[in-house]
Structures are given as C-alpha cells and as structure tokens.
Design a protein around this motif. Structure first.
Motif: not given
Length: 385
Positions: A251-275
């Motif tokens: 998790i310490h190698d995850f590079e966060p995505i930031t912006g001028r205004v608050h970013q939505p939770p999908p920018v923190h996504q690391t994995f996906e699976a069914h549902n």
C-alpha cells in the motif's frame, strides 16, 4: 496482475516430454481459470498431483447472519480480536454477501498443513507482522502494508516470522484484478495508473521439495473444507511459467491522485472483482484550489455498501475510529464527515491517513459474531452534541 513470469528451467515446448535425471517424466499440470479461456500457468511436478491417499471432511463453511433490523451505519472495533490458532483457524469473518467475505485473522501459531481455496481468490492485507507465503509457485515474503493476492486453486501456507500478526481478510468468489481503466488493450498498466509493474512482487525463489511422508492439504470447495493426505510433499514443482501466480503489492507504493478540488473515491481504487472494488487511502497532499474543502462532501451510496478498514494515522473525516476499526456505510443512506470535520479541514495541506476500503455492489450481511465488537451508538455520531 497478469504478465508473463517463469521460474526454473522450463522445457522448450509445452505438452512435450520433460524428463528427470533418472529418465522418468515430470508431471505437467495446467492451472487455469474459466475453463481454458482465461489466465493460466503450467506447473511441472516431481510427483503426480492426482495421487491422494485419503480424503476426510473437516467442516462446513457457514456464516450465521443477524436478523434484518433497521438499516444504519455500523462501527466494529477489531483491534482486540482474539488471537488463536494458525492462519486459517484464526480467521473471523464479520460480514459477507454472495460475492465477498470480510474479516480479521490474528494467528499465533504456524500452519502444519497446506491450504487451497477452490472457491475464489483471496486478498490478504498485512496490518502487522512479517513472514512468507510458501506456495506451489515458490516463496513470497511479506511485511506490514502488503496486499497479498492468492489466486483460486493455489496450494500455500503462511509462515509467520514475527510475534504479532494481523491480517484484514478479503475472501472473493471471483478473480481479483487491477482496474481495467488503468490497463491498455495488451494488459500493460498505463501512465496515469497509481502504480506500475515495478511495484508488484512475484514469488522470489522456487525450491522443489522432493520428500516422502504424510502431508496434508486442506481444500475449501463446495461450501466445506476437506483434508487430503498425500505421500509426498505438495510443493514439489521444479519449474512453472504463465500468468497465474500469487503476488504482493505494498500500500506504501500506491501513488495518490490529487487535484485542485476533492477527488472522488475511484481515484483510490487498487483492485476490482465481480461486484466489488478495493481502494487504498494513503498519505497525500490535499486539494490546492484556494477555496478547496479537503474533507469529502456528503455522498449517498445508492447502489453500494462502503466498508473502511482503518490501518493507521488520523482519518480526517471521522472521529471515534481507531486502528483496526471497520465501518460500514450501507447503500440507501447518505454519509460524510462528522460534525466539525469539514471546518477543521480548511487550510490543511496534507493527510497522513492509511486505510483500506471495500465497496460492494450488493448488500453485506453482518455475522452475529460481529456484535461482540460493535460500537452501538455509531449512527448517532453525526449528531451535533
């Protein structure tokens, strides 16, 4: 994380004679998902993996859920979850649905057998402790902050090398993958991804075990665990290659995505699976618009349940949570920062929070055992007083 890996001296052509020094044949095994249509690896064994001496049912895998009551936000404090047993025995599942089960494991002794989940992938987040995964694919070391992805059908065991160990457990009924939007048509991670292939660790060494004796593999399949006894060591692979194998990502190698205004939770996504999806909240700079509000805005999970596992730091939008807390914000109810947290975030430059989030797209059911660790007044924590 599908890219080609090989370990050991594999034969030049697949499905051809591959002989030992004494002239006997190695035994080739295809391990793949979705029949023959998804990722797979070829493993070469000293012994036929089909030779089983004995099979014995150990137990059923069942969760006793609470009866439905008023829908509300929930908070469970898991830090003092009882230690006990090996890595498999210590698992305590606190919530689950048809797609995923979530819980904690605090093992305090070594496994003297091997385990294979035949129902889905596993994601193990290492909160505390260090050690290694011993699997048919080789050894993979781990430490605090590591995500360990164990594909369905992998024979493995966890070897602890520290006194304290704590894992956040995600038992999946489907494959766990990196987000599709971060991969190109060839499967390579793209430049805007918050991680790249260099950040992923595959098994580090492969030492085939050519041993005779009595060895046990406990297999989870069809809603039960069955113990199978073999006359040879199950980790007898001399080589393998393919796209299916366990791996680690910190998790310490995850590079966060930031912006001028608050970013939505999908920018923190690391994995996906069914549902469901898994996200990583890591230390990061806050939004840099001169009038930005760093705290998240109130949002409604109209089609998903949000689970947060708190790892470390000061989670800026919450009060009353601690290391090991699990909060559940169910679909249908709005949630957001606690009173005073929006104002307190103004002018702040960064956050030091560390947390794992699981968003499920079908409702989660609470296991009755979770009542023992629940904070019953969490729903009222949004009241001003």
């Amino acid at each position: 994380m599908a890219y080609y890996v090989k370990m050991g001296n594999i034969p030049h052509k697949r499905h051809t004679q591959f002989r030992k020094e004494d002239g006997g044949l190695y035994y080739e095994q295809l391990m793949g998902t979705k029949g023959f249509s998804s990722i797979q690896s070829l493993i070469y064994h000293i012994n036929p993996p089909t030779q089983i001496r004995k099979a014995q049912k150990i137990c059923d895998v069942r969760y006793e859920y609470e009866e439905k009551d008023a829908l509300r936000h929930r908070h469970f404090k898991t830090w003092n979850t009882e230690t006990g047993g090996d890595f498999l025995e210590a698992r305590k599942i606190y919530m689950a649905n048809e797609d995923v089960a979530l819980g904690i494991a605090r093992p305090n002794r070594q496994m003297d057998y091997y385990y294979r989940n035949g129902e889905g992938d596993e994601l193990l987040f290492v909160h505390e402790g260090s050690g290694k995964i011993e699997s048919i694919f080789g050894e993979l070391s781990f430490g605090p902050g590591d995500y360990l992805v164990i594909p369905i059908g992998t024979t493995y065991r966890v070897v602890l090398e520290s006194g304290d160990a704590r894992f956040f457990i995600v038992e999946s009924n489907s494959s766990i993958l990196t987000p599709k939007r971060y991969r190109n048509e060839f499967g390579q991670l793209l430049e805007h991804s918050p991680f790249c292939e260099r950040d992923f660790r595959t098994p580090e060494k492969l030492e085939p075990k050519d041993e005779k004796g009595e060895f046990e593999i406990r297999v989870r399949a069809q809603g039960m665990i069955t113990a199978y006894t073999y006359d040879f060591h199950p980790l007898d692979a001399v080589c393998w290659d393919g796209y299916l194998y366990p791996y680690a990502f910190s998790i310490h190698d995850f590079e966060p995505i930031t912006g001028r205004v608050h970013q939505p939770p999908p920018v923190h996504q690391t994995f996906e699976a069914h549902n469901y999806v898994v996200c990583s909240f890591v230390p990061r700079l806050y939004d840099y618009h001169p009038e930005a509000i760093p705290a998240p805005y109130v949002h409604s999970n109209v089609d998903s349940d949000e689970v947060l596992y708190y790892v470390d730091g000061d989670f800026m939008s919450r009060r009353g949570v601690e290391k090991g807390s699990i909060t559940l914000h169910p679909s249908g109810l709005p949630h957001g920062p606690h009173p005073g947290k929006i104002e307190a975030s103004l002018g702040k430059k960064e956050t030091r929070e560390l947390a794992v989030m699981v968003d499920t797209f079908r409702p989660l059911y609470i296991v009755k055992d979770a009542h023992n660790i629940e904070v019953n007044d969490y729903m009222s924590s949004w009241l001003e007083n």
